[in-house]
Design an enzyme around this catalytic site. Structure first.
Site, PDB file in Angstrom:
ATOM      1  CG  ASP A 205      -2.270   0.616   0.992  1.00  0.00           C
ATOM      2  OD1 ASP A 205      -2.256   1.823   0.713  1.00  0.00           O
ATOM      3  OD2 ASP A 205      -3.311  -0.046   1.094  1.00  0.00           O
TER       4      ASP A 205
ATOM      5  CG  HIS B 231      -5.222   3.793   0.511  1.00  0.00           C
ATOM      6  ND1 HIS B 231      -4.738   2.518   0.279  1.00  0.00           N
ATOM      7  CD2 HIS B 231      -6.462   3.830  -0.035  1.00  0.00           C
ATOM      8  CE1 HIS B 231      -5.657   1.821  -0.383  1.00  0.00           C
ATOM      9  NE2 HIS B 231      -6.711   2.595  -0.586  1.00  0.00           N
TER      10      HIS B 231
ATOM     11  CB  SER C 211      -9.197   0.615  -0.677  1.00  0.00           C
ATOM     12  OG  SER C 211      -8.360   0.758  -1.774  1.00  0.00           O
TER      13      SER C 211
END
Ligand code: NAG
Ligand code: NAG
Ligand code: NAG
Ligand code: NAG
Length: 727
Positions: free
Chosen positions: A132, A169, A498
């Site tokens: 990520d 994220h 996600s």
């Protein structure tokens, strides 16, 4: 100036170079483990004729575990020459993959009240590798147990090259999978409660392969390489290629994942956020565990009251100072300079102190709010679009902003066109947890099947929470990602597949700990065949884009159930050889298959029988050609239950217009017979031409009276022909 001119001349003189991934036949790979990039440099000098040696290629990665080969900057002619060499299996241009969050176009979700939140133990021996944007563990309660052992680079703040997350994220996905319990978690007043990852005891290994611009496929493959070398147990990757699915040997996630799975690592990936259109699902290889999104029972509603008394429910994460419940003039963006509320296009004289209704599209929801704010507006309402049906996007904005559904948008547009001085009041309500509307539902953005690369493999596999999810956030960036947003938060609420993927990665980690001897395919089968399809009102999980029952093309096998996979009787298992047979059935060449297997000697597909539909998948997708009236698929079940002696009986719900037979209808297992085969045949007695629906759906349940193993069935008719990407 002079130096610039020289540089420009130089650029004209040399051919443009770009990055490629080069898969090398195992027999030709450098033997020495020392200095592989240099070894591949000399490999290139050997392979390229003198006239192609200049400019010299630059090797920037060498791969040993997730692939055999390297990534290098090459000219187009160098790449074309290499492709013809017997030592090169495949050469693939480096591409940008995307993070599967909807943040930039406006989205969110929540952990604290999710049914997936586990007891705070378990999976302590399991490592989840998260590929990520890195991780931000400093001063984050979700990672409290880990911060004692922070690697040096993280403490030194070299942000760009260190694994420190400067986007948020990766911090969010890692804490969702395995964050420790953090009390008093909230994004301002929203989603208050205890935030805890699905497998809070599991450890996290973070691999930073993604930046603001996305995730280069060569970086992703390098991340898989490291994760496999490190011996992680589960890989969680909330990233995908937003283009049509590529052939599997050209897809870094598919290549890295199959190599990982051959080492016993479960690979969990996101399905994508390009729904509700059909055939939008990504990460479609059968060896990936592919997760779509669902809602949870927690919402952030507000009420939009028009001057004529009509009221609508919106959704909002407005976290600024309280807004007075007064009537404010309402205008449509299209009448004040920009229907999409683009920055710089709104007329500030006309927008000042008003609420602006902005159309969906072009710029993200956060950017629309920002544009209205800059133009002096009092607030923004983000319109819904028809395809999204009941779904509206929330955003973590400071500016009073709400998002409404398409039906509400149409009514507000009507009011705007008929009232001489339209006004509105927006009332923000904070967090509401409840049974109405029902949950889970499938948000419109979640990508849908059928699978364009291998239509016999039903995708997505499962769904998990992906709307308005609260989890840890980086201290290096704002919750909106906007440079003008100076806020720094411990937690953020965002949406996307996600966010769904790490939920499933966490459940896979718990299962890996409990069943260390199970293959990745068995773990995947357990999660799929125990998934549920009914919502909290007892009806089939709804699709927000239609307001009707979802289909397996949206929900896959259903919603992952954290509690059931352990108490399971049968699994659909698969090993490395089964994946080779599948690739053979799809017509992959020996060289293409060697990208996954390093096989030497070559795979001989003549020794691999069976169709793609015979792959031992825990779900059924059968595709009819115009001249067929029946399709047969074969499966093998393995008894992993504590009862050696068990008899399972099939119960079929046939898709409309299809007769389904199963042979045999009973599977008897005992201490010696732990595996049983069966065949399922789909008939169209009246001929498929009689049918009007493009797809019909059913299910098959194998039950011994105590345990049941459920698989969805999708049947695709030839009209119009299923869109399969050319090989
Ligand atoms: C903005 O709107 C005002 C009031 O209608 C008008 O006078 C002005 O010309 C507009 N400005 C621009 C740049 O269009
Ligand atoms: C199934 O289809 C095949 C041709 O595809 C045909 O030969 C066979 O007779 C069919 N079987 C039945 C039972 O209809
Ligand atoms: C088969 O499934 C249907 C639908 O779920 C159910 O009504 C029926 O009772 C089941 N039959 C058996 C024999 O379990
Ligand atoms: C096929 O069409 C006929 C005539 O319209 C109809 O009676 C029959 O039910 C149809 N069969 C199927 C399987 O839909």
């Amino acid at each position: 100036m002079a130096r610039l001119a020289v540089a420009a001349c130089f650029l004209l003189a040399v051919a443009a170079m770009s990055s490629y991934i080069v898969h090398v036949a195992a027999a030709h790979a450098p033997r020495s483990s020392l200095s592989r990039p240099r070894a591949y440099g000399s490999f290139l000098r050997d392979q390229l004729p003198t006239q192609l040696q200049d400019p010299a290629p630059v090797v920037h990665y060498s791969y040993r575990h997730a692939a055999t080969g390297f990534a290098a900057r090459l000219t187009g002619r160098q790449a074309a020459h290499l492709e013809t060499q017997p030592s090169v299996l495949a050469i693939v241009p480096d591409v940008m993959l995307q993070l599967h969050t909807t943040m930039t176009t406006s989205f969110l979700r929540l952990l604290a009240s999710s049914g997936l939140i586990p007891a705070a133990d378990g999976a302590t021996d399991v490592v989840i590798g998260v590929i990520d944007t890195g991780i931000y563990p400093q001063n984050r309660a979700s990672f409290a147990a880990a911060t004692k052992h922070l690697p040096r680079q993280l403490r030194l703040h070299t942000v760009s090259k260190s694994p420190l997350d400067n986007i948020g994220h990766g911090t969010h996905t890692a804490s969702t999978a395995a964050g420790s319990a953090a009390t008093d978690a909230a994004f301002y007043k929203y989603g208050k409660g205890t935030a805890v990852g699905v497998a809070p005891g599991a450890r996290i290994a973070s691999y930073k392969a993604c930046w603001q611009t996305g995730c280069a496929s060569s970086d992703v493959l390098a991340a898989f390489d490291e994760a496999i070398a490190d011996g992680v147990d589960v890989i969680s990757i909330s990233v995908g290629d937003n283009r049509k699915p590529q052939k599997f040997h050209k897809d870094s996630v598919a290549v890295g994942a199959l190599r990982a799975i051959r080492k016993g690592i479960v690979v969990s990936a996101s399905a994508g956020n390009t729904g509700p259109a059909e055939s939008t699902v990504t990460n479609v290889a059968p060896w990936l565990l592919t997760t779509g999104a669902s809602t949870i029972n927690c919402r952030f509603p507000d009420t939009v009251v028009l001057g004529n008394g009509e009221t609508f429910t919106g959704t909002s994460l407005y976290a600024g100072s309280p807004v007075r419940a007064t009537e404010i003039p309402l205008v449509y963006g299209g009448n004040v300079g920009s229907r999409f509320c683009e920055a710089g296009k709104l007329n500030s004289t006309m927008v000042a102190a008003k609420i602006v209704l902005c159309d969906y599209g072009i710029n993200g929801g956060v950017a629309k709010g920002e544009a209205v704010k800059l133009a002096g507006g009092a607030g923004a309402i983000l319109a819904g679009v028809k395809d999204f049906g009941e779904f509206a996007y929330a955003n973590p904005h400071m500016f009073p902003r709400t998002a409404i559904t398409f039906a509400s948008t149409e009514k507000i547009m009507k009011y705007l066109s008929t009232d001489a001085s339209p006004v509105t009041t927006v009332l923000f309500h904070g967090t509401v947890v409840g049974r109405i509307p029902t949950s889970p539902r499938i948000p419109s953005f979640s990508s849908r099947g059928p699978n364009r690369r291998a239509p016999e493999i039903l995708k997505p596999d499962v769904i998990a929470p992906g709307v308005n999810i609260l989890a840890a956030w980086t201290g290096e960036s704002s919750p909106t990602g906007l440079g003008t947003d100076r806020r720094r938060v411990q937690y953020n609420i965002i949406s996307g597949t996600s966010m769904s993927c790490p939920h499933v990665s966490g459940v896979a980690a718990l299962l890996r700990q409990a069943r260390p001897d199970w293959s990745p395919a068995a773990i995947k089968s357990a999660l799929m065949t125990t998934a549920y399809v009914l919502d909290n009102a007892g009806n089939v999980i709804k699709d927000m884009s239609t307001g009707k029952a979802s289909t397996p093309f949206a929900r896959g096998s259903g919603h992952v159930d954290r509690n059931r996979p352990l108490d399971l009787g049968l699994v659909y298992d698969a090993d490395a050889d089964d994946y080779v047979s599948f690739l053979c059935a799809l017509g992959y060449t020996a060289d293409q298959i060697a990208v996954f297997t390093d096989d030497d000697p070559e795979t001989d597909c003549l020794t691999h029988t069976g169709s793609a539909g015979d792959f031992n998948y825990p779900a059924f997708s059968s595709v009819f050609n115009p001249n067929m009236d029946n399709v047969t698929q074969r499966r093998t079940m393995r008894n992993v239950g504590c009862n050696f002696r068990a008899t399972y009986t099939a119960n079929i719900t046939s898709p409309a217009g299809v007769r389904v037979t199963v042979k045999p209808r009973k599977l008897r297992f005992d201490a010696r017979q732990r595996r049983r085969d069966y065949e399922i045949t789909f008939f169209t007695p009246q001929g498929a031409g009689n049918l009007t629906d493009k797809y019909t759906f059913g299910s098959i349940v194998w039950s011994d009276g105590e345990r049941s193993v459920t698989s969805p069935i999708a049947v695709t008719w030839p009209w119009p022909a299923p869109q399969v990407v050319a090989m």
